[in-house]
Design an enzyme around this catalytic site. Sequence first.
Site, short mmCIF file in Angstrom:
data_model
loop_
_atom_site.label_atom_id
_atom_site.label_comp_id
_atom_site.label_asym_id
_atom_site.label_seq_id
_atom_site.Cartn_x
_atom_site.Cartn_y
_atom_site.Cartn_z
CG ASP A 102 -0.32 0.16 2.35
OD1 ASP A 102 0.31 1.15 2.91
OD2 ASP A 102 -0.59 -0.88 3.34
CE LYS A 103 -0.12 8.59 -2.23
NZ LYS A 103 -1.30 9.46 -2.48
#
Length: 239
Positions: A102-103
């Site tokens: 995830d970011k």
Amino acid sequence: MEEKRINKAISDTGYCSRRVADGLIDSGRVTVNGQVAVMGLKVTAEDEIRVDGNLISHKPPTVYIALNKPRGIECTTNRKTRNNIVDFVKHKERIFPVGRLDKDSEGLILLTNDGDIVNKILRARNNHEKEYIVRVNRPINAEFIRRMGQGVPILGTVTRKSVVEKLDDYTFRIILTQGLNRQIRRMCEYLGYTVVALKRIRIMNIHLGDLKLGTYRNLSPLELSELNLLLTDSKKTIE
């Protein structure tokens, strides 16, 4: 001459994964010998495959790289997405990430143009290990470690048992064999903790090691050999 389903033929060129190819076919963007392709169509090496009118029949050299992804980079091949991983890496071949990170997380992610190996690794039931170092917002106690290891109810299920080790008052190591959406963060939140830093350091036999943040390297022949051995019993997605 060998025949392949059209989605696998596209994937084998390195253009995209088989799942993405299904979407391209379903939306009428793929042609074979000038005719719009349909799902399940079988093709050979002599057929001319185009996506949006662009010829993709040529098979490029196979690429396998390990990237130490910084925070803020999105694991998507959508070039319209700001800070997408494809533009960040700027590889000369068309590659795509194996799974997601995830970011807000950093660390190891694999990228390749080999659709078959992507499908094998992504099948969660193959129990492929992924290892993370996680820092949380308040001191960790023995009950937290025990419950993280036994399984936590998130997203309508209970997570699989995992190996969890306390490293210091705020940091722990965890080895997962599944990949639910933002799994570690959700597990911690359920137990009243907030993740402040998350780094993936291993996928199966591939280790992050001392790879500098924001850089990538090619997998070694030994790593690829070991990886393929680990994937020997992994079934590919249905063709």
